[in-house]
Structure formats: C-alpha cells, structure tokens
Motif scaffolding. Structure first.
Motif, PDB file in Angstrom:
ATOM      1  N   VAL A 160       3.995  22.534   1.693  1.00  0.00           N
ATOM      2  CA  VAL A 160       2.773  22.279   2.459  1.00  0.00           C
ATOM      3  C   VAL A 160       1.569  22.790   1.670  1.00  0.00           C
ATOM      4  N   GLU A 161       0.591  21.919   1.470  1.00  0.00           N
ATOM      5  CA  GLU A 161      -0.593  22.296   0.703  1.00  0.00           C
ATOM      6  C   GLU A 161      -1.819  22.507   1.574  1.00  0.00           C
ATOM      7  N   LYS A 162      -1.917  21.750   2.671  1.00  0.00           N
ATOM      8  CA  LYS A 162      -3.110  21.901   3.513  1.00  0.00           C
ATOM      9  C   LYS A 162      -2.816  21.333   4.891  1.00  0.00           C
ATOM     10  N   ILE A 163      -3.342  21.994   5.900  1.00  0.00           N
ATOM     11  CA  ILE A 163      -3.302  21.482   7.264  1.00  0.00           C
ATOM     12  C   ILE A 163      -4.725  21.118   7.658  1.00  0.00           C
ATOM     13  N   VAL A 164      -4.879  19.891   8.161  1.00  0.00           N
ATOM     14  CA  VAL A 164      -6.208  19.348   8.414  1.00  0.00           C
ATOM     15  C   VAL A 164      -6.420  19.185   9.918  1.00  0.00           C
ATOM     16  N   ASP A 165      -7.460  19.807  10.433  1.00  0.00           N
ATOM     17  CA  ASP A 165      -7.854  19.640  11.830  1.00  0.00           C
ATOM     18  C   ASP A 165      -8.753  18.416  11.909  1.00  0.00           C
ATOM     19  N   LEU A 166      -8.245  17.348  12.510  1.00  0.00           N
ATOM     20  CA  LEU A 166      -9.006  16.106  12.619  1.00  0.00           C
ATOM     21  C   LEU A 166      -9.846  16.049  13.896  1.00  0.00           C
ATOM     22  N   GLY A 167      -9.794  17.091  14.692  1.00  0.00           N
ATOM     23  CA  GLY A 167     -10.539  17.104  15.944  1.00  0.00           C
ATOM     24  C   GLY A 167      -9.767  16.467  17.077  1.00  0.00           C
ATOM     25  N   ASP A 168      -9.264  15.253  16.832  1.00  0.00           N
ATOM     26  CA  ASP A 168      -8.472  14.554  17.837  1.00  0.00           C
ATOM     27  C   ASP A 168      -7.003  14.494  17.444  1.00  0.00           C
ATOM     28  N   GLY A 169      -6.619  15.269  16.447  1.00  0.00           N
ATOM     29  CA  GLY A 169      -5.246  15.324  15.981  1.00  0.00           C
ATOM     30  C   GLY A 169      -5.156  16.236  14.774  1.00  0.00           C
ATOM     31  N   VAL A 170      -3.980  16.333  14.174  1.00  0.00           N
ATOM     32  CA  VAL A 170      -3.794  17.163  12.991  1.00  0.00           C
ATOM     33  C   VAL A 170      -3.053  16.368  11.933  1.00  0.00           C
ATOM     34  N   ALA A 171      -3.246  16.774  10.670  1.00  0.00           N
ATOM     35  CA  ALA A 171      -2.525  16.177   9.553  1.00  0.00           C
ATOM     36  C   ALA A 171      -2.048  17.289   8.640  1.00  0.00           C
ATOM     37  N   SER A 201       0.824  -1.208   0.000  1.00  0.00           N
ATOM     38  CA  SER A 201       0.000   0.000   0.000  1.00  0.00           C
ATOM     39  C   SER A 201       0.859   1.260   0.000  1.00  0.00           C
ATOM     40  N   ILE A 202       2.069   1.177   0.545  1.00  0.00           N
ATOM     41  CA  ILE A 202       2.944   2.345   0.568  1.00  0.00           C
ATOM     42  C   ILE A 202       3.537   2.638  -0.815  1.00  0.00           C
ATOM     43  N   ASP A 203       3.345   1.712  -1.777  1.00  0.00           N
ATOM     44  CA  ASP A 203       3.883   1.873  -3.130  1.00  0.00           C
ATOM     45  C   ASP A 203       2.886   2.435  -4.133  1.00  0.00           C
ATOM     46  N   VAL A 204       1.602   2.496  -3.798  1.00  0.00           N
ATOM     47  CA  VAL A 204       0.617   2.888  -4.810  1.00  0.00           C
ATOM     48  C   VAL A 204       0.831   4.344  -5.215  1.00  0.00           C
ATOM     49  N   ARG A 205       0.619   4.624  -6.482  1.00  0.00           N
ATOM     50  CA  ARG A 205       0.839   5.967  -6.999  1.00  0.00           C
ATOM     51  C   ARG A 205      -0.245   6.361  -8.001  1.00  0.00           C
ATOM     52  N   PRO A 206      -1.486   6.562  -7.559  1.00  0.00           N
ATOM     53  CA  PRO A 206      -2.494   7.069  -8.489  1.00  0.00           C
ATOM     54  C   PRO A 206      -2.111   8.469  -8.966  1.00  0.00           C
ATOM     55  N   GLU A 207      -2.566   8.828 -10.131  1.00  0.00           N
ATOM     56  CA  GLU A 207      -2.199  10.107 -10.732  1.00  0.00           C
ATOM     57  C   GLU A 207      -2.601  11.273  -9.822  1.00  0.00           C
ATOM     58  N   GLY A 208      -1.677  12.215  -9.665  1.00  0.00           N
ATOM     59  CA  GLY A 208      -1.950  13.402  -8.866  1.00  0.00           C
ATOM     60  C   GLY A 208      -1.810  13.203  -7.374  1.00  0.00           C
ATOM     61  N   LEU A 209      -1.163  12.116  -6.956  1.00  0.00           N
ATOM     62  CA  LEU A 209      -1.086  11.769  -5.536  1.00  0.00           C
ATOM     63  C   LEU A 209      -0.396  12.853  -4.710  1.00  0.00           C
ATOM     64  N   ARG A 210      -0.984  13.140  -3.537  1.00  0.00           N
ATOM     65  CA  ARG A 210      -0.359  13.975  -2.528  1.00  0.00           C
ATOM     66  C   ARG A 210      -0.101  13.109  -1.290  1.00  0.00           C
ATOM     67  N   PHE A 211       0.734  13.634  -0.394  1.00  0.00           N
ATOM     68  CA  PHE A 211       1.213  12.838   0.728  1.00  0.00           C
ATOM     69  C   PHE A 211       0.911  13.551   2.039  1.00  0.00           C
ATOM     70  N   ALA A 212       0.501  12.760   3.037  1.00  0.00           N
ATOM     71  CA  ALA A 212       0.117  13.338   4.320  1.00  0.00           C
ATOM     72  C   ALA A 212       0.807  12.624   5.470  1.00  0.00           C
ATOM     73  N   ALA A 213       1.028  13.369   6.532  1.00  0.00           N
ATOM     74  CA  ALA A 213       1.504  12.826   7.802  1.00  0.00           C
ATOM     75  C   ALA A 213       0.592  13.356   8.894  1.00  0.00           C
ATOM     76  N   LEU A 214       0.526  12.648  10.015  1.00  0.00           N
ATOM     77  CA  LEU A 214      -0.395  13.074  11.082  1.00  0.00           C
ATOM     78  C   LEU A 214       0.252  12.970  12.441  1.00  0.00           C
ATOM     79  N   ARG A 215      -0.366  13.636  13.390  1.00  0.00           N
ATOM     80  CA  ARG A 215       0.000  13.525  14.801  1.00  0.00           C
ATOM     81  C   ARG A 215      -1.277  13.389  15.612  1.00  0.00           C
ATOM     82  N   MET A 216      -1.289  12.350  16.430  1.00  0.00           N
ATOM     83  CA  MET A 216      -2.409  12.133  17.340  1.00  0.00           C
ATOM     84  C   MET A 216      -1.877  12.243  18.768  1.00  0.00           C
TER      85      MET A 216
END
Length: 745
Positions: A279-290, A243-258
């Motif tokens: 950095v393209e976007k910061i996501v508030d997950l409510g219980d963490g960030v990505a 799963s770490i190898d998949v590369r659909p067209e236009g793929l972006r990459f995310a990391a998170l902290r919980m």
C-alpha cells in the motif's frame, strides 16, 4: 505514429452534397469548416481529419468507439473504398477529442415526426439539425448512429484525399489529373508509371480539395461485402490494447469503494489498510476512498479492509417502494403524447376491449471489462487512458476535476471490452483523475471491482406500462399505451452538459409511439416519474428495450383476442403503414416456416422499429425436462444500405443475446437503499448451452442507411414471452421471465 493534439493544420472543407438516384454528387459540407486536430510527426502528413499518411502507409482516423461492434472497421472501409486502398493496406486509429469528429447524426434523431417513412424534406431537416452537434462537441458513439454519421462523410474524406493525391501526381508528371487513376494505394499514369501515396502525401497536402463525385454502390470493391475486421488478429493474439492493458512507465494501481447506497461517507478507519504490504497511499475522495498500491489485487484487498460508515440512500430503500413511486407517475399529466390519432378515448362500436399491465426491472450494463481508467498528472497537465464513448465530454470533465484547461488534457480512447452505453458516462474517468491527483508525477490505473461496477451503474430504468386496446373484424381498432418511469435522457444530459433541453422526453417513449402499424385509433403517452434519485442511463436500445416488450406483448394479446394469427395480424397492419416493416415480417415468416412448426414447440413473433431499422424476430421454444428450452430464432432487418453484412449479422445476433439475457434473468433490486446484485453469480447471462440456433436476413429496401448496433435487442423479450405463451398458454407480463419460468441449462 502521429501525435494527436488540439491544433489546426488544414481545414476539412468540401462542396455541398446532393443525392440523386442513389449517387452522391458533391461531398459532405456542414456549416463552417472544422479544424483538423491531427498534429503530424516528422515524416507524416494529414490530408484531412480522417486521413494520415506516413512512410509505412495510410492510417484512417475512425473517431467512434470500438467496443466490439465493428464500427472502426466499417468506418475505415468507407474511406478506403474511395481512396482505392487494398484492405490489407488499411490501419485505423480512434483519434483525439475534437470538434471535427462530432456526430452529425445524433442530434438529427431529435427531428419531429416518426422516424420511419421520412420524406426527402424530413430527412433534410434531420441532417440540418445534426449540425447542432458541432457547437455541443457531440463526439459521441451511441444511438446506433455511427454508420449514418459516417456513410457520406467518410467516403467524402476518402474521395477528397484521393483527388489531392492525384493532383500532386499530376503536378509532378506534368499531365492532366483526369488522365490518372488510382489503385491499391498508388496513382497510376497512362504510361503505367505508378506513384505510391506515401511518396505523394507531402505534396498532396498543399492541394486544395476539389469537388468530387462519390462512387455508385455498383462500383464498390470493399463496401457491401463481409470484410475481415481490422481488430481480429490483435484480439485473437492478446495484443489488442484495452484501457485495462495500458502500462505507462512507473504505473501504480488503485482500487476504490463508494457508498453502496449512493449516499455520503460519514467516517472511515483505514488503520488496518495502512499496515498492509504494497500500500502506497490511501486517498480520501470525500464520497468514498481509494487505495493506491503496487498491484490491483493488493489495492482491492486493502480498500476492502477499510471500515466505513455510510449515510442513508438519497432514494427509496426498497424495490417495492421505488416501483410505487413509478406507478404514482400515472396520476401526473403526461410528459409526452407524441402519437394521438383518431379517438383513443372512445371504444369503437362492436369492438372487444382488452387491458393489460406490464412491468420491467432496473438492469445493469454488465460489460465484461470492469470500469477502469489511467490518469497521469504532471506539470504539463493530465494524460488519460480511458475506454469511453464521449471523448470531448470526458476531456472537459476530467479537466474540471483537475483544475486544468481543456488544452492541457490529452485523452487516449482505447478499445473497450463492452460498453452498451455505460462507457458513455464520465464518472470512472473523473474518479481516476481524482485518485491520480493524490500522487502527482506517477501514472495511476484505477480499476473498479466487479462489485463496485455492478452496484454503481447508471441502470436501465424500471418501467410500468398500462395498455388498453380493442379488436374488431379480426384487426386492431384501438391501441392506447401509457408508460411510466424515470427519464434517462434528462439524467444523462445533466451529467454530460449540466442541463437538459426543455420539452418532453422522446427517449422515454421510443418504441411505443413510433411503431409502423396502421391503427385508426392510436395513442401513446409517457409519464415521467420525478425525483426518484435512482441513477439511470443509456442502456443498449434505451427506451426501446422496455417499450418493445410492452408494445409487442400487447400486440400479441390483441391478435389472440381477435382470433388472428399473430404474425398475419401484424403483417396486415404493417403493410398499410410502411413497406419495410412488412418486409421484415414477411422474411421471418418465410425463414421460419411459420405455419409448419414442429410438434411440441411454441413460436412467438415481435417486430420492433428502432434507430431507423425495423427488425422482426421469431423465437421457437420447446419443453425439455419440464423446463423451457430455446431452440431456434430467425431475425430479419432492413438497414437500407448493408455496408458489411458480416458485421450486421454479428450485431443482430449479439443484440438478441443481450436482450434474451435481460428478458430471462436480468434484474437489479434494492434493499436497505443498496443494490443487491454483486457479480455474475447473481446477475447472470445467457449460457452457451441455452443459445438458440439463429438465422438472419438483411434487407435493403429503405431509402437511407439506418442503425444496427442496438435494433437486435428490443424484439428479443417480446418474441420469447410470446413463444412461451404459444407453448404453455401462460401470458407473462413482467420481466425477468425466470421469476415464473424454469429455463433449461
């Protein structure tokens, strides 16, 4: 390659099955037929949910997770054997989430009574209970059930496909199908005319499967011998897709902290991260960030730059406090008493009593491939790439997270760089879905750092055992065991299905109450520690992983108290209980030359029955530079039917390595509410230089096939601890052993 979807094309309908003298008469049938989920593209044909044929050949659908254990190769061999395919003609795919792929063996493990020595009636009850997996959509890889699940089922799929192809050839040639034979992917007529399966597939799809006879093992050409694994070339050349190898067209990459404490996120300041390049976007997950960025490294650097205020942990803050809560469970009424034979409360007259307490820590799964999944939200729905062990539950949970119906979610289950039960959880796929929802129209891969993976695991629970026993006349007269710890099954089932079935937790005490030893006064009780709020989950061999250590360590103590040889002591008790258990002990006695150990060495033995398979293990240690070195190990297992001896050998040795790593150095601890271990530098594993030389032996005396993915793990810890006692005279009752022992590297 076929498009795999949630539609019915042809039902998988066969006659009933019966076993007589080892030959299957009839074929697999469970309740009502399950719909075929395969949606063939142009030029492709499906003959049932497990067989797809196109112009290039035959693809076998093996919908059990491939995480290094060889499952998909053996499942493919089961079909190929009955279809008369040459091994180099076989291709394999995982397949989609679908009811047709439910695990027929998983629920059967819940049948009452001990799992060893089952009568034909008890076995039939277990098979009947297995059908409960269908309405629950239990498409699960776990519990060492893959081969038990596929053994008849996949052969039946192959046999039915073969007969459908022969029927098509008979219609085309105008002769009786009984005159035809099959070989290497072709139907051959008496005059030598050969019709490839690829040419007959479309016509065969219109043939109604007839009842067939499965081949006797004496006729097998593929099964019963070691085959080259189907994934070897791809994994060796780096072309295998995890799963770490998949590369659909236009793929972006995310990391998170919980939250490191598993608590709430109170506030955060992302001002520094927002200014970082990529950095393209910061996501508030409510219980963490990505953070979503142009590559994983940038995403990880950015998410680490976010200042976060975390709330307190929902559980006790230190390891000592958590263990105190576990110990307090002994004061509660037992959750289970599955074994209560004779009178365990009374000390037999003239017997010598001994007692002991054992402890084991929480453990992480620590798979080599960090947790990750890729999600793509579009107007059509959700497409997910995830190395997971539970596709149907994964689809449902991700659909819920995205506010979609199940039929608008496509799940691609990839190869996995290790699982051990961790990829049977839903969180990493759901979090990937939630992150991708912040960037609709763009596929996003969310990859956990090793630190997030290690500190946000669903851990193998810590546990405490209190053992009381007695010996008389050189044998065990009493064995009374009690174990306390949190319930893995109840937590995991709540996460999977939103509820846990009522009644005692069998998983909590597996490996303690169901061991094949004939002891007149024998009891095993489980005490479940409530409301710990420490996340626990299925870990390779689950309850057997700690109960095997408790049981076989104490069995060794009984043997020494009785003045008996530890192996002979076990063997006498096993012979009275169940012949296959005695057989594996006899095998390791012979293999190791038990009584002729080299000078300056110590040897320990353990025999653990788990997942239908008895495994005996002898480990030899020696002193070197004032440290303990593991020198040799011998293992014997009785699997009933050895479908691929090479893979069974690999699983026994791999299970031993996993168990030794945990026994010697595995430990998860808590301070200030957070897990202290972060990566492999402080959660180590067995090194190549520490690996003993291992010899295995595979026996096949059981009436039915049994599991092999996990049974190599439980005897590792007790065999090692018993070997160290034999060498040093010191008895270690707590793990990991490196708290008290220096191991040679």
């Amino acid at each position: 390659m076929a498009s795999l979807g949630k539609i019915a094309r042809r039902t998988f309908l066969f006659g009933s099955a019966a076993i007589a003298g080892g030959v299957a008469l009839g074929v697999w049938y469970l309740g009502s037929p399950a719909a075929n989920p395969l949606k063939p593209a142009e030029g492709e044909t499906t003959l049932n949910p497990f067989v797809l044929i196109d112009g290039a050949g035959v693809t076998i659908i093996a919908p059990r997770a491939e995480m290094g254990q060889g499952t998909q190769s053996t499942w493919a061999a089961l079909v190929a054997e009955e279809m008369d395919l040459a091994w180099d003609q076989v291709r394999v795919l995982h397949g989609p989430p679908a009811t047709a792929y439910y695990n027929t063996a998983m629920m059967g493990e819940s049948a009452p009574g001990p799992a060893y020595g089952k009568s034909a009636f008890q076995h039939a009850v277990g098979e009947a209970m297995g059908t409960l997996g269908k309405p629950l959509e239990m498409q699960v890889t776990g519990g060492s059930t893959a081969m038990k699940d596929g053994y008849e089922r996949m052969r039946a799929a192959g046999a039915a496909a073969r007969e459908m192809l022969k029927g098509a050839a008979a219609n085309r040639l105008g002769i009786d199908a009984a005159l035809l034979r099959t070989e290497a992917g072709t139907v051959i007529a008496p005059d030598g005319t050969a019709l490839p399966y690829t040419e007959l597939a479309a016509e065969a799809a219109a043939i109604t499967p007839r009842e067939v006879q499965l081949r006797d093992p004496s006729e097998w050409k593929l099964l019963g011998r070691s085959l080259p694994r189907l994934d070897t070339v791809a994994k060796s050349t780096g072309t295998a897709e995890y799963s770490i190898d998949v590369r659909p067209e236009g793929l972006r990459f995310a990391a998170l902290r919980m939250s490191p404490r598993r608590g709430r996120m109170l506030s955060y300041d992302d001002s520094a991260a927002r200014t970082m390049a990529g950095v393209e976007k910061i996501v508030d997950l409510g219980d963490g960030v990505a953070v979503i960025a142009s590559n994983t490294w940038l995403a990880q650097q950015a998410v680490a730059a976010i200042e976060i205020d975390w709330g307190p942990a929902p559980h006790a803050e230190t390891t000592d406090a958590i263990m105190a809560q576990i110990e307090a469970a002994f004061a509660l009424d037992p959750d289970s008493t599955f074994l209560d034979r004779g009178d365990a409360d009374r000390l037999p007259e003239g017997a010598t009593e001994i007692t002991a307490e054992y402890r084991v820590p929480f453990l992480a799964h620590a798979a080599m491939e960090p947790l990750n999944a890729t999600a793509h939200i579009t107007a059509e729905g959700l497409e997910l790439w995830s190395g997971n062990q539970i596709p149907a539950f994964t689809r449902r949970s991700c659909a819920d997270a995205a506010g979609l119906s199940d039929d608008r979610v496509t799940v691609h289950t990839t190869l996995m760089g290790g699982g051990f039960g961790r990829r049977g959880e839903l969180d990493f796929s759901v979090l990937a879905t939630r992150v991708a929802m912040a960037l609709p129209g763009t596929p996003v891969m969310t990859t956990w750092s090793r630190e997030e993976d290690m500190t946000h695991d669903y851990y193998r629970p810590a546990a405490i055992a209190r053992m009381r026993g007695a010996v008389k006349d050189g044998t065990a007269a009493l064995f009374d065991a009690a174990v306390a710890g949190p319930s893995t099954a109840r937590q995991a089932l709540h996460r999977w299905m939103g509820f846990a079935p009522p009644g005692p937790d069998k998983v909590h005490v597996e490996g303690l109450w169901n061991q094949p030893y004939a002891i007149a006064n024998h009891r095993a009780r489980g005490h479940v520690a409530p409301d710990l709020n420490v996340p626990v989950g299925f870990w390779r061999s689950v309850g057997n992983s700690y109960n095997g250590f408790f049981h076989e360590s104490f069995m060794d103590e009984l043997a020494h108290a009785a003045g008996a040889d530890p192996l002979d002591f076990r063997l006498a008790l096993a012979r009275e209980a169940w012949a296959p258990a005695a057989g594996v002990l006899e095998a390791v006695r012979e293999m190791s030359g038990w009584r002729a150990k080299p000078e300056g060495t110590g040897r320990g033995v353990a025999m653990c029955f788990s997942f239908g398979t008895p495994v005996a293990c002898v480990i030899e240690v020696a002193g070197e530079d004032e440290k303990i070195r593991l020198t040799r190990a011998w293992m014997a297992a009785d699997v009933g039917v050895a479908l691929d001896p090479g893979i069974i050998d690999q699983q026994l040795v791999g299970g031993l390595v996993y168990g030794l790593s945990a026994a010697m150095m595995g430990e998860i601890t808590f301070a200030d509410g957070a897990v202290e271990q972060q990566n492999f530098h402080d959660y180590d594993a067995l090194r190549l230089s520490q690996m003993p030389v291992v010899e295995t032996r595979i026996l096949q005396t059981q009436r039915h096939i049994s599991g092999i993915g996990e049974p190599g793990t439980p005897p590792a810890a007790p065999a090692l601890a018993n070997a160290i006692f034999d060498l040093t005279g010191e008895r270690h009752r707590s793990l990991p052993l490196n708290r008290a022992v220096d191991f040679w590297i």
